[in-house]
Structure formats: C-alpha cells, structure tokens
Design a protein around this motif. Sequence first.
Motif, PDB file in Angstrom:
ATOM      1  N   SER A 203      11.169  -9.156  46.399  1.00  0.00           N
ATOM      2  CA  SER A 203      12.388  -9.833  45.955  1.00  0.00           C
ATOM      3  C   SER A 203      12.639  -9.578  44.470  1.00  0.00           C
ATOM      4  O   SER A 203      13.781  -9.336  44.048  1.00  0.00           O
ATOM      5  N   THR A 204      11.570  -9.601  43.668  1.00  0.00           N
ATOM      6  CA  THR A 204      11.710  -9.338  42.232  1.00  0.00           C
ATOM      7  C   THR A 204      12.166  -7.906  41.973  1.00  0.00           C
ATOM      8  O   THR A 204      13.069  -7.660  41.167  1.00  0.00           O
ATOM      9  N   LEU A 205      11.567  -6.956  42.688  1.00  0.00           N
ATOM     10  CA  LEU A 205      11.946  -5.556  42.511  1.00  0.00           C
ATOM     11  C   LEU A 205      13.381  -5.310  42.948  1.00  0.00           C
ATOM     12  O   LEU A 205      14.128  -4.576  42.283  1.00  0.00           O
ATOM     13  N   GLU A 206      13.792  -5.880  44.069  1.00  0.00           N
ATOM     14  CA  GLU A 206      15.160  -5.699  44.540  1.00  0.00           C
ATOM     15  C   GLU A 206      16.169  -6.279  43.560  1.00  0.00           C
ATOM     16  O   GLU A 206      17.223  -5.691  43.308  1.00  0.00           O
ATOM     17  N   SER A 207      15.831  -7.436  43.013  1.00  0.00           N
ATOM     18  CA  SER A 207      16.731  -8.051  42.043  1.00  0.00           C
ATOM     19  C   SER A 207      16.889  -7.180  40.801  1.00  0.00           C
ATOM     20  O   SER A 207      18.004  -6.962  40.300  1.00  0.00           O
ATOM     21  N   LEU A 209      16.295  -3.884  40.587  1.00  0.00           N
ATOM     22  CA  LEU A 209      16.959  -2.637  40.949  1.00  0.00           C
ATOM     23  C   LEU A 209      18.461  -2.832  41.090  1.00  0.00           C
ATOM     24  O   LEU A 209      19.261  -2.014  40.636  1.00  0.00           O
ATOM     25  N   LYS A 210      18.864  -3.910  41.724  1.00  0.00           N
ATOM     26  CA  LYS A 210      20.287  -4.165  41.902  1.00  0.00           C
ATOM     27  C   LYS A 210      20.978  -4.355  40.558  1.00  0.00           C
ATOM     28  O   LYS A 210      22.091  -3.860  40.329  1.00  0.00           O
ATOM     29  N   ARG A 211      20.308  -5.051  39.659  1.00  0.00           N
ATOM     30  CA  ARG A 211      20.898  -5.281  38.346  1.00  0.00           C
ATOM     31  C   ARG A 211      21.091  -3.964  37.589  1.00  0.00           C
ATOM     32  O   ARG A 211      22.141  -3.722  36.982  1.00  0.00           O
ATOM     33  N   HIS A 212      20.105  -3.064  37.664  1.00  0.00           N
ATOM     34  CA  HIS A 212      20.223  -1.781  36.989  1.00  0.00           C
ATOM     35  C   HIS A 212      21.219  -0.873  37.690  1.00  0.00           C
ATOM     36  O   HIS A 212      21.946  -0.110  37.037  1.00  0.00           O
ATOM     37  N   ALA A 213      21.258  -0.921  39.035  1.00  0.00           N
ATOM     38  CA  ALA A 213      22.217  -0.107  39.769  1.00  0.00           C
ATOM     39  C   ALA A 213      23.649  -0.531  39.454  1.00  0.00           C
ATOM     40  O   ALA A 213      24.557   0.301  39.346  1.00  0.00           O
ATOM     41  N   GLN A 214      23.877  -1.821  39.314  1.00  0.00           N
ATOM     42  CA  GLN A 214      25.201  -2.297  38.944  1.00  0.00           C
ATOM     43  C   GLN A 214      25.577  -1.812  37.543  1.00  0.00           C
ATOM     44  O   GLN A 214      26.724  -1.420  37.301  1.00  0.00           O
ATOM     45  N   ARG A 260      12.293   2.960  37.933  1.00  0.00           N
ATOM     46  CA  ARG A 260      11.075   2.922  37.120  1.00  0.00           C
ATOM     47  C   ARG A 260      11.146   1.823  36.068  1.00  0.00           C
ATOM     48  O   ARG A 260      10.185   1.092  35.840  1.00  0.00           O
ATOM     49  N   GLU A 261      12.309   1.691  35.465  1.00  0.00           N
ATOM     50  CA  GLU A 261      12.480   0.654  34.452  1.00  0.00           C
ATOM     51  C   GLU A 261      12.388  -0.738  35.064  1.00  0.00           C
ATOM     52  O   GLU A 261      11.769  -1.650  34.506  1.00  0.00           O
ATOM     53  N   ALA A 262      12.971  -0.895  36.263  1.00  0.00           N
ATOM     54  CA  ALA A 262      12.912  -2.189  36.936  1.00  0.00           C
ATOM     55  C   ALA A 262      11.480  -2.550  37.307  1.00  0.00           C
ATOM     56  O   ALA A 262      11.055  -3.700  37.192  1.00  0.00           O
ATOM     57  N   THR A 263      10.727  -1.546  37.755  1.00  0.00           N
ATOM     58  CA  THR A 263       9.332  -1.794  38.118  1.00  0.00           C
ATOM     59  C   THR A 263       8.515  -2.227  36.918  1.00  0.00           C
ATOM     60  O   THR A 263       7.701  -3.145  36.983  1.00  0.00           O
ATOM     61  N   GLN A 264       8.734  -1.564  35.788  1.00  0.00           N
ATOM     62  CA  GLN A 264       8.012  -1.926  34.576  1.00  0.00           C
ATOM     63  C   GLN A 264       8.351  -3.347  34.132  1.00  0.00           C
ATOM     64  O   GLN A 264       7.472  -4.107  33.727  1.00  0.00           O
ATOM     65  N   GLN A 265       9.618  -3.712  34.256  1.00  0.00           N
ATOM     66  CA  GLN A 265      10.006  -5.069  33.873  1.00  0.00           C
ATOM     67  C   GLN A 265       9.416  -6.108  34.808  1.00  0.00           C
ATOM     68  O   GLN A 265       9.016  -7.196  34.387  1.00  0.00           O
ATOM     69  N   ALA A 266       9.363  -5.768  36.114  1.00  0.00           N
ATOM     70  CA  ALA A 266       8.807  -6.722  37.084  1.00  0.00           C
ATOM     71  C   ALA A 266       7.332  -6.954  36.847  1.00  0.00           C
ATOM     72  O   ALA A 266       6.796  -8.028  37.101  1.00  0.00           O
ATOM     73  N   GLU A 267       6.638  -5.907  36.361  1.00  0.00           N
ATOM     74  CA  GLU A 267       5.201  -6.058  36.101  1.00  0.00           C
ATOM     75  C   GLU A 267       4.934  -6.862  34.841  1.00  0.00           C
ATOM     76  O   GLU A 267       3.872  -7.393  34.630  1.00  0.00           O
TER      77      GLU A 267
END
Length: 267
Positions: A203-207, A209-214, A260-267
């Motif tokens: 859920s965190t990764l999808e959120s 990713l969606k924010r960056h995709a937008q 990649r950026e979203a993953t780093q932020q989620a971690e």
Amino acid sequence: MTHWKALVKEDQEAVLQRDPAAKSMAEVRLCYPGLKALKAHRRANELYRKGHILLARILSQHARHQTGIEIHPGAEIGRRVFIDHGDGVVIGETTIIGDDVTIYQGVTLGGTGKDVGKRHPTIGNNVTIGAGAKVLGPINIGNNVKIGAGSIVLKDVPDNCTVVGNPGRIVKKKQPAQGVDLDQVNLPDPMLERMEALVKRLSTLESCLKRHAQRLGCTECCGDDVGESAPSQGADASTDAPATLHKCDGDCERCRAALREATQQAE
C-alpha cells in the motif's frame, strides 16, 4: 508401577478440574468418552505389557467403537491426562505421553511411514494439544508446550514453547506455566502477521508510485485516475505537474526512475 485403577481415579479428577462444564464426579464418569477411552486403555496397556497382545487389541478396538477414540494398547500414557470431547483422536503404538497433558478432539499422535521401532512422538509434561493438531514421527515435544489447533508438527519442540501452523513453527517462548494452560485462542499467527506487513508495504509503495506518476503525467503507469486528476492549463494548475500527459510505451525510463525514488522514500 501404579495400578491402572488409581490412574483412572486421577484421570477423573483431572476432568473435573479442567472442564468447567463438568458439574459432578458422577457426570464425569458417565458422560465423558475421553475418560472411558483412557480407562479402557489403562486396562489394555496392562494386558499388553504382560504379553496378552491380542486381548489388549480387542479391548482397545471395543473402546474405539464406543468412543471414537483410538489408542493403541502399546502407547504409554502418564498421569492426569484429559482427552476433551475426543472424537477422532488417534494415538499410535510407540507414543509416550507425560503427565498433566490435555488433548482435544481430532488430534493425531502418529507415525510417518512404515518404520519399525520407535516411530511415534514423545510428549512431555503439562502439554496442551489443540483440536485437529497432528504430531507425527519419532519427535520430542518438551514440557509446558502448547500446540495450536490445526497445527502439523514434524520436528522437535523444546520446553516452554508455543507452536502453530503447517508446518508447525515456534512462535513464542514463555516462562514455565503455573498449572495447566488450556487457552487455545490467544495464540500468535506468524503468517497473518507477515501478510499484514506485506499488504501495508504494498500500500505504501502504490501510494508513492501513484503520486510520482501523477507528477510525471504517465497515463499507463497511473491509469485513468491520472488523466482525470491531471491539472488543466489554468491558474490552479500545480507548479510541479507536467503541462501535458505522456503515453508510456512499456519501457518508460521516467516511470522506472519514479518507482526507484518511491521505493527509497518508502524505506
């Protein structure tokens, strides 16, 4: 060795102590199939040890038809054992059960093949085996162990542990209990905990990713929601959003970088 009648008397007292539904000793003697099966086994085991194997087997099979509980007369069962409800319980020939053990319906203490010799489990003292649990093979279950309902245990379990799952996993180590612990409900579930953590992570990764995709305006990585939420060329448009949406061709470097950026932020 203690006479089987003395052992049966202790079994009766154990039922009265551990089952809140038992109101009197007369009720225990007349209405508990687990007690009847143990009583028959105590007698059959004595015959078995004296070499009267066929007679012992006949007695145990008669008890099985009466109670739905099958205990091989060769099994060694300790003192103050309580088989609650009992239907479907199977205890194999070379099983050894300690004192103050509680066994619920549907439990199997069995073997894993056609091995000879010791091929069934050894159960320690003050062990609780939940409904439907299977303990298989010549393994050792330590003292003060609790086996959750439906668990399948194929490996040794040390003292003072709680085991759940298929295959059984040690999920809790505890201090030696004072008295018999009959709680079958409040047991940890490691698989559920891992699934909940995974769902939260996704859920965190999808959120992210969606924010960056937008922000990048990718119509395929974000779906129709991006197009609907993309800002117009007006005064209210976000300064960090793109002026136009881009079509992802299946190999979008911009979106991979965003992931990649979203993953780093989620971690």
